[in-house]
Motif scaffolding. Structure first.
Motif, mmCIF file in Angstrom:
data_model
loop_
_atom_site.group_PDB
_atom_site.id
_atom_site.type_symbol
_atom_site.label_atom_id
_atom_site.label_comp_id
_atom_site.label_asym_id
_atom_site.label_seq_id
_atom_site.Cartn_x
_atom_site.Cartn_y
_atom_site.Cartn_z
ATOM 1 N N MET A 1 0.828 -1.200 0.000
ATOM 2 C CA MET A 1 0.000 0.000 0.000
ATOM 3 C C MET A 1 0.871 1.262 0.000
ATOM 4 O O MET A 1 0.532 2.258 -0.655
ATOM 5 N N THR A 2 1.983 1.217 0.686
ATOM 6 C CA THR A 2 2.904 2.365 0.681
ATOM 7 C C THR A 2 3.446 2.602 -0.728
ATOM 8 O O THR A 2 3.482 3.737 -1.217
ATOM 9 N N LEU B 1 -13.489 1.900 -11.769
ATOM 10 C CA LEU B 1 -12.909 1.749 -10.440
ATOM 11 C C LEU B 1 -11.870 0.634 -10.489
ATOM 12 O O LEU B 1 -12.098 -0.414 -11.098
ATOM 13 N N VAL B 2 -10.734 0.888 -9.863
ATOM 14 C CA VAL B 2 -9.680 -0.112 -9.709
ATOM 15 C C VAL B 2 -9.716 -0.519 -8.234
ATOM 16 O O VAL B 2 -8.975 0.015 -7.416
ATOM 17 N N PRO B 3 -10.615 -1.441 -7.867
ATOM 18 C CA PRO B 3 -10.867 -1.720 -6.444
ATOM 19 C C PRO B 3 -9.916 -2.763 -5.873
ATOM 20 O O PRO B 3 -9.715 -3.834 -6.443
ATOM 21 N N LEU B 4 -9.332 -2.439 -4.745
ATOM 22 C CA LEU B 4 -8.400 -3.330 -4.069
ATOM 23 C C LEU B 4 -8.998 -3.792 -2.751
ATOM 24 O O LEU B 4 -9.604 -3.004 -2.017
ATOM 25 N N ARG C 1 -5.549 -7.767 -3.221
ATOM 26 C CA ARG C 1 -5.983 -8.308 -4.507
ATOM 27 C C ARG C 1 -6.836 -7.270 -5.229
ATOM 28 O O ARG C 1 -7.520 -6.461 -4.593
ATOM 29 N N LEU C 2 -6.771 -7.313 -6.543
ATOM 30 C CA LEU C 2 -7.547 -6.433 -7.401
ATOM 31 C C LEU C 2 -8.837 -7.142 -7.807
ATOM 32 O O LEU C 2 -8.814 -8.295 -8.232
ATOM 33 N N VAL C 3 -9.964 -6.449 -7.672
ATOM 34 C CA VAL C 3 -11.265 -7.000 -8.057
ATOM 35 C C VAL C 3 -11.555 -6.602 -9.500
ATOM 36 O O VAL C 3 -11.536 -5.420 -9.849
ATOM 37 N N LEU C 4 -11.835 -7.600 -10.342
ATOM 38 C CA LEU C 4 -12.146 -7.367 -11.748
ATOM 39 C C LEU C 4 -13.435 -8.093 -12.123
ATOM 40 O O LEU C 4 -13.920 -8.927 -11.362
ATOM 41 N N GLU D 1 -18.897 -12.825 -14.377
ATOM 42 C CA GLU D 1 -18.123 -13.355 -13.260
ATOM 43 C C GLU D 1 -17.367 -12.222 -12.576
ATOM 44 O O GLU D 1 -16.963 -11.255 -13.221
ATOM 45 N N ILE D 2 -17.185 -12.345 -11.268
ATOM 46 C CA ILE D 2 -16.330 -11.436 -10.502
ATOM 47 C C ILE D 2 -15.105 -12.232 -10.068
ATOM 48 O O ILE D 2 -15.227 -13.353 -9.564
ATOM 49 N N LEU D 3 -13.929 -11.677 -10.272
ATOM 50 C CA LEU D 3 -12.698 -12.376 -9.933
ATOM 51 C C LEU D 3 -11.733 -11.445 -9.232
ATOM 52 O O LEU D 3 -11.913 -10.215 -9.265
ATOM 53 N N THR D 4 -10.733 -12.013 -8.570
ATOM 54 C CA THR D 4 -9.682 -11.196 -7.962
ATOM 55 C C THR D 4 -8.323 -11.700 -8.415
ATOM 56 O O THR D 4 -8.136 -12.890 -8.682
ATOM 57 N N VAL D 5 -7.387 -10.768 -8.516
ATOM 58 C CA VAL D 5 -6.028 -11.060 -8.974
ATOM 59 C C VAL D 5 -5.060 -10.463 -7.955
ATOM 60 O O VAL D 5 -5.254 -9.326 -7.507
ATOM 61 N N PRO D 6 -4.017 -11.187 -7.560
ATOM 62 C CA PRO D 6 -3.063 -10.634 -6.598
ATOM 63 C C PRO D 6 -2.444 -9.328 -7.090
ATOM 64 O O PRO D 6 -2.071 -9.217 -8.263
ATOM 65 N N LEU D 7 -2.330 -8.363 -6.198
ATOM 66 C CA LEU D 7 -1.729 -7.083 -6.567
ATOM 67 C C LEU D 7 -0.296 -7.276 -7.048
ATOM 68 O O LEU D 7 0.139 -6.612 -8.001
ATOM 69 N N ASP D 8 0.444 -8.188 -6.421
ATOM 70 C CA ASP D 8 1.830 -8.366 -6.835
ATOM 71 C C ASP D 8 1.954 -9.011 -8.215
ATOM 72 O O ASP D 8 3.011 -8.959 -8.844
ATOM 73 N N HIS D 9 0.870 -9.606 -8.702
ATOM 74 C CA HIS D 9 0.888 -10.157 -10.070
ATOM 75 C C HIS D 9 0.763 -9.036 -11.099
ATOM 76 O O HIS D 9 1.544 -8.978 -12.054
#
Length: 200
Positions: A7-8, A44-47, A55-58, A144-152
């Motif tokens: 987050m920083t 929106l780029v929701p985390l 994770r990022l919600v897409l 579909e709603i999915l999430t992807v790791p932020l570090d990916h």
């Protein structure tokens, strides 16, 4: 509780000025109509923070939609007359598409605008989900709603350039696949810009 390193880094990246992007970045030879009128849109780029990190919600868009059917996308859409602007449109659409209450989102910053081949200029807003979230897909728009790791999605090495025929021309675009999900086009281009600014 101290803020996570991810987050920083994200806050620092959002403070960096960057140029607008476009679906035409990799296709400079594609002629654009001089009379084209771009329609404003907000996404929106929701985390969301889970036990394993951010994770990022897409969304996976419905195959029945007119624009970008079946693609992986940010929740959002065009600015309607009742919206006060792109940010309001992004929050409204996120509520409609995935059941995310606007009051549950802390907007952290805005990414550079992005022009799409379908005639929209998208304003992406990065937001942190700050209350419990129970995803609910809007049947007419979201498959579909999915999430992807932020570090990916913040690792530049995950991105590649691919190409396909589109309207009689060979079009190049960015991709950042994740498992069975093929993330490409405007979504991947916007995320790649963020990845570049978050890179060590």
């Amino acid at each position: 509780m101290p803020e996570s390193n991810d987050m920083t880094r994200l806050r620092r990246a959002l403070a960096v000025e960057a140029r607008p992007s476009s679906d035409f970045d990799l296709n400079t030879g594609v002629a654009q109509p001089e009379t084209r009128k771009l329609r404003p849109a907000g996404v929106l780029v929701p985390l969301i923070e889970v036990e394993c990190g951010w994770r990022l919600v897409l969304t996976k868009r419905s195959s029945a939609l007119k624009h970008h059917p079946g693609q992986i996308a940010f929740p959002g859409g065009k600015v309607d007359p009742e919206d006060s602007g792109p940010q309001a449109a992004a929050l409204r659409e996120a509520h409609e598409e995935i059941g995310l209450e606007p009051s549950s989102v802390e907007i952290l910053g805005e990414l550079p605008p992005h022009e799409t081949v379908t005639g929209f200029v998208m304003s992406p807003f990065v937001g942190r989900i700050v209350t419990p979230f129970d995803p609910r897909a809007e049947p007419g728009e979201v498959a579909e709603i999915l999430t992807v790791p932020l570090d990916h999605i913040t690792d530049p090495a995950r991105y590649s350039v691919q190409a396909r025929r589109w309207r009689g021309q060979r079009r190049h675009y960015y991709t950042v696949p994740f498992g069975p999900y093929y993330i490409w086009g405007a979504t991947a281009r916007i995320l790649r810009g963020l990845a570049e600014r978050m890179a060590p």
